[in-house]
Structure formats: structure tokens, C-alpha cells
Scaffold this motif. Sequence first.
Motif, PDB file in Angstrom:
ATOM      1  N   ALA A 109       0.812  -1.219   0.000  1.00 33.56           N
ATOM      2  CA  ALA A 109       0.000   0.000   0.000  1.00 33.56           C
ATOM      3  C   ALA A 109       0.841   1.262   0.000  1.00 33.56           C
ATOM      4  CB  ALA A 109      -0.933  -0.003   1.208  1.00 33.56           C
ATOM      5  N   THR A 110       2.109   1.142   0.393  1.00 35.65           N
ATOM      6  CA  THR A 110       2.995   2.311   0.433  1.00 35.65           C
ATOM      7  C   THR A 110       3.613   2.638  -0.920  1.00 35.65           C
ATOM      8  OG1 THR A 110       4.796   0.848   1.134  1.00 35.65           O
ATOM      9  CG2 THR A 110       3.565   2.002   2.867  1.00 35.65           C
ATOM     10  N   ASP A 111       3.446   1.755  -1.907  1.00 31.89           N
ATOM     11  CA  ASP A 111       4.007   1.996  -3.236  1.00 31.89           C
ATOM     12  C   ASP A 111       3.367   3.216  -3.886  1.00 31.89           C
ATOM     13  OD1 ASP A 111       5.702  -0.117  -3.046  1.00 31.89           O
ATOM     14  OD2 ASP A 111       4.866  -1.260  -4.726  1.00 31.89           O
ATOM     15  N   VAL A 112       4.190   3.944  -4.637  1.00 28.60           N
ATOM     16  CA  VAL A 112       3.713   5.089  -5.407  1.00 28.60           C
ATOM     17  C   VAL A 112       3.734   4.702  -6.886  1.00 28.60           C
ATOM     18  CG1 VAL A 112       4.069   7.526  -5.976  1.00 28.60           C
ATOM     19  CG2 VAL A 112       4.633   6.669  -3.682  1.00 28.60           C
ATOM     20  N   ILE A 113       2.637   4.988  -7.587  1.00 25.72           N
ATOM     21  CA  ILE A 113       2.451   4.543  -8.971  1.00 25.72           C
ATOM     22  C   ILE A 113       2.407   5.750  -9.907  1.00 25.72           C
ATOM     23  CG2 ILE A 113       1.074   3.052 -10.468  1.00 25.72           C
ATOM     24  CD1 ILE A 113       1.974   1.716  -7.805  1.00 25.72           C
ATOM     25  N   ALA A 114       2.950   5.600 -11.098  1.00 27.74           N
ATOM     26  CA  ALA A 114       2.794   6.604 -12.153  1.00 27.74           C
ATOM     27  C   ALA A 114       2.094   5.935 -13.329  1.00 27.74           C
ATOM     28  CB  ALA A 114       4.136   7.171 -12.589  1.00 27.74           C
ATOM     29  N   PRO A 128      -6.031   1.789  -3.726  1.00 30.63           N
ATOM     30  CA  PRO A 128      -5.822   2.666  -2.565  1.00 30.63           C
ATOM     31  C   PRO A 128      -4.482   3.397  -2.601  1.00 30.63           C
ATOM     32  CG  PRO A 128      -5.361   0.399  -1.963  1.00 30.63           C
ATOM     33  CD  PRO A 128      -5.852   0.359  -3.385  1.00 30.63           C
ATOM     34  N   HIS A 129      -3.631   3.075  -3.568  1.00 34.99           N
ATOM     35  CA  HIS A 129      -2.287   3.635  -3.626  1.00 34.99           C
ATOM     36  C   HIS A 129      -2.297   5.102  -4.082  1.00 34.99           C
ATOM     37  CE1 HIS A 129      -1.949  -0.714  -4.008  1.00 34.99           C
ATOM     38  NE2 HIS A 129      -0.669  -0.634  -3.679  1.00 34.99           N
ATOM     39  N   LYS A 130      -1.183   5.764  -3.831  1.00 34.66           N
ATOM     40  CA  LYS A 130      -0.937   7.078  -4.393  1.00 34.66           C
ATOM     41  C   LYS A 130      -0.581   6.881  -5.861  1.00 34.66           C
ATOM     42  CE  LYS A 130       0.144  11.462  -4.823  1.00 34.66           C
ATOM     43  NZ  LYS A 130      -0.908  12.506  -4.868  1.00 34.66           N
ATOM     44  N   VAL A 131      -1.386   7.463  -6.747  1.00 33.60           N
ATOM     45  CA  VAL A 131      -1.169   7.307  -8.191  1.00 33.60           C
ATOM     46  C   VAL A 131      -1.053   8.679  -8.836  1.00 33.60           C
ATOM     47  CG1 VAL A 131      -2.065   6.388 -10.367  1.00 33.60           C
ATOM     48  CG2 VAL A 131      -2.493   5.153  -8.221  1.00 33.60           C
ATOM     49  N   HIS A 132       0.042   8.890  -9.564  1.00 30.53           N
ATOM     50  CA  HIS A 132       0.211  10.094 -10.384  1.00 30.53           C
ATOM     51  C   HIS A 132      -0.263   9.741 -11.802  1.00 30.53           C
ATOM     52  CE1 HIS A 132       2.587  12.176  -7.306  1.00 30.53           C
ATOM     53  NE2 HIS A 132       3.219  11.014  -7.108  1.00 30.53           N
ATOM     54  N   SER A 133      -1.302  10.417 -12.254  1.00 34.11           N
ATOM     55  CA  SER A 133      -1.923  10.088 -13.543  1.00 34.11           C
ATOM     56  C   SER A 133      -1.607  11.180 -14.556  1.00 34.11           C
ATOM     57  CB  SER A 133      -3.441   9.955 -13.378  1.00 34.11           C
ATOM     58  OG  SER A 133      -3.761   8.991 -12.391  1.00 34.11           O
ATOM     59  N   PHE A 134      -1.023  10.774 -15.698  1.00 35.61           N
ATOM     60  CA  PHE A 134      -0.592  11.738 -16.708  1.00 35.61           C
ATOM     61  C   PHE A 134      -1.241  11.455 -18.067  1.00 35.61           C
ATOM     62  CE2 PHE A 134       3.067  11.226 -13.782  1.00 35.61           C
ATOM     63  CZ  PHE A 134       3.073  12.512 -13.240  1.00 35.61           C
ATOM     64  N   ASP A 135      -1.661  12.516 -18.734  1.00 32.82           N
ATOM     65  CA  ASP A 135      -2.149  12.397 -20.106  1.00 32.82           C
ATOM     66  C   ASP A 135      -2.086  13.774 -20.776  1.00 32.82           C
ATOM     67  OD1 ASP A 135      -3.284  11.264 -22.463  1.00 32.82           O
ATOM     68  OD2 ASP A 135      -4.405   9.850 -21.212  1.00 32.82           O
ATOM     69  N   LEU A 136      -2.451  13.816 -22.053  1.00 33.65           N
ATOM     70  CA  LEU A 136      -2.338  15.055 -22.829  1.00 33.65           C
ATOM     71  C   LEU A 136      -3.312  16.126 -22.355  1.00 33.65           C
ATOM     72  CD1 LEU A 136      -2.003  13.473 -26.382  1.00 33.65           C
ATOM     73  CD2 LEU A 136      -0.164  14.410 -24.972  1.00 33.65           C
ATOM     74  N   VAL A 137      -4.464  15.687 -21.869  1.00 39.88           N
ATOM     75  CA  VAL A 137      -5.496  16.602 -21.386  1.00 39.88           C
ATOM     76  C   VAL A 137      -6.008  16.073 -20.054  1.00 39.88           C
ATOM     77  CG1 VAL A 137      -7.813  17.529 -21.811  1.00 39.88           C
ATOM     78  CG2 VAL A 137      -6.174  17.357 -23.698  1.00 39.88           C
ATOM     79  N   ALA A 138      -6.263  16.973 -19.109  1.00 37.29           N
ATOM     80  CA  ALA A 138      -6.808  16.577 -17.806  1.00 37.29           C
ATOM     81  C   ALA A 138      -8.331  16.546 -17.899  1.00 37.29           C
ATOM     82  CB  ALA A 138      -6.355  17.541 -16.725  1.00 37.29           C
TER      83      ALA A 138
END
Length: 253
Positions: A109-114, A128-138
Motif C-alpha cells: 500500500a505504500t508503493d507510489v504509482i505513475a 488505494p495507492h498514491k497514483v500520479h496520472s498523466f495524459d495530454l489533457v486533464a
Amino acid sequence: QQQQQQQSSSSHKPQKQKEAAKPVVSLPIAPAVGSAATRKPSAAEKLAGARFRMLNEQLYTSTGKDAFSSFSAQPRLFQAYHEGYQAQVARWPVNPLDNMIEYVRARPATDVIADFGCGEARLAASVPHKVHSFDLVACNDRVTACDMAHTPLPPGSINVAVFCLSLMGTNFDDYLKEAHRVLRKDGVLRIAEVTSRMPHPRKFVRAVEALGFAFTSMNPENPMFIELEFTRMAKPTGECDTTALLPCLYKRR
């Protein structure tokens, strides 16, 4: 005799060589079942499908920087693309994103995801993890809009980098280089791609390894998609062979 000379001279004319045809790869389309198999698409559906194919090919044949600039200027194009994408996903018997979600759920659960190329950020909404989500448009507040070759993450800040059908663009190797930059030592790179884009999987594995990753596993059980896992190593050993991953192009109708 004159006729024989004409035939002889014409036979020595150099023949025009045909250009090698570029391989045509497209997103998989599962056969329709039930009423969908007999119902003809409406004019609006045909238009939406044509627009999706155009936008999809644009993403595969431009750089991430150009795509980011284009879609930032016209966010409605990104919306049209994802509507067309979701229409295709609805027909797939398996969605590789579901496998990615299951994988992340099993991580500490402590893992950070991109999540690179996250779309609507369904992965972030499902774990439940911390996820950084990236794309061309939010498209919602979970997503950070950017060129995926240049994310705002600091070096060595994540445990897992996910690319689920998102290695698009002529410089997709720059996205993998960015993943290497932001991954911690021994971090995990997970890739899911259309099988037809990867006619020689081992060639693609070598291309990724050159960027500083060690191959861990491959799951080719699904005929439509292939899933690969790598571990981040210390330093890249060479340049990525971008010909190892074909773009999705469409036959002209």
C-alpha cells in the motif's frame, strides 16, 4: 528485324521498383455478438468511428510534444478520441487495464504509482495507492496534463510505472526514458500493448533493456494484447530501437 530490335531494347529498360508497403496495424476489434452483430451502425456512429481513426493515427505519427500542443489547444478532440476509444474497449473480451489494476492492488500500500497515458484515470480511482496520472489533457482532477516525456515528478520518486496501451508517438522511447528517471532503484515498469504492434517481442524487449531496464516477464496468453514487466537498472546501455514497436495505422477506405 526492326520489330525484334524494339522488343530487345524494351526488355532492357529498367523496371520500376515497387515501394515496400508499410505494415498496417490497428486497435483490435472483437466480433460483435447478439443484436450488435446484426445492427448496422448509424451515420453518427460511422462519423465518430472515422474521427477516432483519424485522431488515433495522429497520435501515433506525431511527437508527444506536438500532440500535447494540439490537444491542449483543442480539448474537444481529446474528448472525441476517448469516446471512440471507449466504444472499442466495450467490444474487447479482455481489457488490459483490468490486469494492471489487479497487479497494483497486490502491491504494498505504500508503493507510489505513475500511470502514463491514464485516460480518465480509472487506475487511480480503483486502487488505494498514491497514483500520479498523466495524459495530454486533464479530463478530471485526478489527471495532470503534460507531455509524458517531461512529467513534474522528481527523480527516483515512484515504485511502479504503468504504460497501458499508451506508448504512442514517434518518440515513445522518450516516455520510457522519463519512466527510468522517475523510478526508484529496482522499480517496476509494466507495459501492455496490442500484440500486432509487436511482431517480434524479443526485439522490443532488447529495445527497452537498452534504456536501462532488465526484462522480468512476459504474458502473451491473450492473443489481442501482450503484457511485459521490467526492472529499473542503474544506467542505460544504448539507444532504443523504435522500429521494434509498430504504429497503429489504418487502411484508407
